[in-house]
Write a protein that holds these residues in place. Structure first.
Motif, PDB file in Angstrom:
ATOM      1  N   GLU A 285      -4.092  -0.160   8.848  1.00 20.39           N
ATOM      2  CA  GLU A 285      -3.770   0.079  10.260  1.00 20.39           C
ATOM      3  C   GLU A 285      -3.663  -1.249  11.027  1.00 20.39           C
ATOM      4  O   GLU A 285      -2.747  -1.441  11.829  1.00 20.39           O
ATOM      5  CB  GLU A 285      -4.841   0.965  10.910  1.00 20.39           C
ATOM      6  N   ALA A 286      -4.602  -2.141  10.767  1.00 24.94           N
ATOM      7  CA  ALA A 286      -4.602  -3.430  11.461  1.00 24.94           C
ATOM      8  C   ALA A 286      -3.372  -4.249  11.076  1.00 24.94           C
ATOM      9  O   ALA A 286      -2.751  -4.879  11.932  1.00 24.94           O
ATOM     10  CB  ALA A 286      -5.882  -4.197  11.134  1.00 24.94           C
ATOM     11  N   ALA A 287      -3.009  -4.234   9.816  1.00 22.50           N
ATOM     12  CA  ALA A 287      -1.825  -4.966   9.363  1.00 22.50           C
ATOM     13  C   ALA A 287      -0.569  -4.395  10.010  1.00 22.50           C
ATOM     14  O   ALA A 287       0.325  -5.136  10.426  1.00 22.50           O
ATOM     15  CB  ALA A 287      -1.720  -4.904   7.842  1.00 22.50           C
ATOM     16  N   LYS A 288      -0.519  -3.086  10.126  1.00 22.41           N
ATOM     17  CA  LYS A 288       0.652  -2.435  10.725  1.00 22.41           C
ATOM     18  C   LYS A 288       0.811  -2.830  12.194  1.00 22.41           C
ATOM     19  O   LYS A 288       1.935  -2.934  12.694  1.00 22.41           O
ATOM     20  CB  LYS A 288       0.527  -0.919  10.589  1.00 22.41           C
ATOM     21  N   LEU A 289      -0.282  -3.083  12.871  1.00 22.95           N
ATOM     22  CA  LEU A 289      -0.232  -3.493  14.282  1.00 22.95           C
ATOM     23  C   LEU A 289       0.565  -4.786  14.477  1.00 22.95           C
ATOM     24  O   LEU A 289       1.216  -4.963  15.496  1.00 22.95           O
ATOM     25  CB  LEU A 289      -1.647  -3.701  14.834  1.00 22.95           C
ATOM     26  N   VAL A 290       0.479  -5.680  13.499  1.00 22.22           N
ATOM     27  CA  VAL A 290       1.168  -6.967  13.618  1.00 22.22           C
ATOM     28  C   VAL A 290       2.453  -7.015  12.793  1.00 22.22           C
ATOM     29  O   VAL A 290       3.072  -8.075  12.651  1.00 22.22           O
ATOM     30  CB  VAL A 290       0.232  -8.141  13.228  1.00 22.22           C
ATOM     31  N   GLY A 291       2.854  -5.880  12.219  1.00 17.44           N
ATOM     32  CA  GLY A 291       4.112  -5.813  11.475  1.00 17.44           C
ATOM     33  C   GLY A 291       4.023  -6.273  10.036  1.00 17.44           C
ATOM     34  O   GLY A 291       5.032  -6.648   9.434  1.00 17.44           O
ATOM     35  N   TRP A 292       2.832  -6.241   9.468  1.00 15.83           N
ATOM     36  CA  TRP A 292       2.630  -6.631   8.077  1.00 15.83           C
ATOM     37  C   TRP A 292       2.262  -5.418   7.247  1.00 15.83           C
ATOM     38  O   TRP A 292       1.781  -4.415   7.767  1.00 15.83           O
ATOM     39  CB  TRP A 292       1.475  -7.626   7.953  1.00 15.83           C
ATOM     40  N   SER A 293       2.405  -5.579   5.944  1.00 16.67           N
ATOM     41  CA  SER A 293       1.828  -4.603   5.027  1.00 16.67           C
ATOM     42  C   SER A 293       0.397  -5.038   4.755  1.00 16.67           C
ATOM     43  O   SER A 293       0.003  -6.171   5.079  1.00 16.67           O
ATOM     44  CB  SER A 293       2.617  -4.562   3.713  1.00 16.67           C
ATOM     45  N   ARG A 294      -0.383  -4.170   4.142  1.00 18.74           N
ATOM     46  CA  ARG A 294      -1.754  -4.520   3.803  1.00 18.74           C
ATOM     47  C   ARG A 294      -1.778  -5.699   2.830  1.00 18.74           C
ATOM     48  O   ARG A 294      -2.605  -6.608   2.944  1.00 18.74           O
ATOM     49  CB  ARG A 294      -2.471  -3.306   3.214  1.00 18.74           C
ATOM     50  N   ALA A 295      -0.834  -5.702   1.873  1.00 18.75           N
ATOM     51  CA  ALA A 295      -0.766  -6.792   0.891  1.00 18.75           C
ATOM     52  C   ALA A 295      -0.469  -8.126   1.573  1.00 18.75           C
ATOM     53  O   ALA A 295      -1.038  -9.162   1.210  1.00 18.75           O
ATOM     54  CB  ALA A 295       0.293  -6.480  -0.166  1.00 18.75           C
TER      55      ALA A 295
END
Length: 149
Positions: free
Chosen positions: A122-132
């Motif tokens: 969820e946090a990664a998605k906030l900044v436009g990243w994937s978890r990886a």
């Protein structure tokens, strides 16, 4: 190609635009045609007009497949020469490097979101990243910090 070979049955006809589309190399084309013929499957080429069931058709098949492989090898050589020339001219290939300031800002936002109970995804998605991608940037940051200590 695998699905085609599994789908065909004796008496079928495989129609291709050009015979060289039956494989990536001369050996592939010849093996595919041989396999199809052994399964009593006819091969017809629209643009070449090649009929591998005849002696002259097999001769033409071999000649065209050889020429097609030669053409592909020439294209590969030209592409590689172009890439080499571009590199010598200073062209960079691949994804551009991320701006360290932007990455640091995004990592800060992610850390704040994680502190509020959000998952890494969820946090990664906030900044436009994937978890990886998040994990990759966190590992790079940790490596840089340990190198400076």
């Amino acid at each position: 190609m695998k699905k085609l070979l599994e789908y065909t049955k004796p008496g079928d006809t495989v129609v291709v635009w050009r015979v060289d589309r039956l494989g990536r190399s001369l050996i592939d084309v010849l093996n595919t045609v041989k396999l199809l013929r052994e399964q009593d499957v006819q091969v017809k080429s629209i643009s070449d007009g090649i009929d591998p069931s005849t002696t002259s058709g097999r001769l033409m098949l071999n000649m065209l497949a050889t020429l097609a492989e030669y053409e592909r090898e020439l294209i590969t050589e030209r592409v590689n020469a172009g890439i080499t020339a571009a590199r010598q001219g200073g062209t960079k290939f691949g994804r551009p490097l991320s701006d360290p300031v932007v990455v640091a800002d995004k990592l800060k936002l992610v850390a704040e979101a994680r502190a509020k109970g959000r998952t890494a995804k969820e946090a990664a998605k906030l900044v436009g990243w994937s978890r990886a991608t998040l994990y990759r940037h966190q590992q790079a940051l940790a490596a840089r910090e340990s190198a400076t200590v």
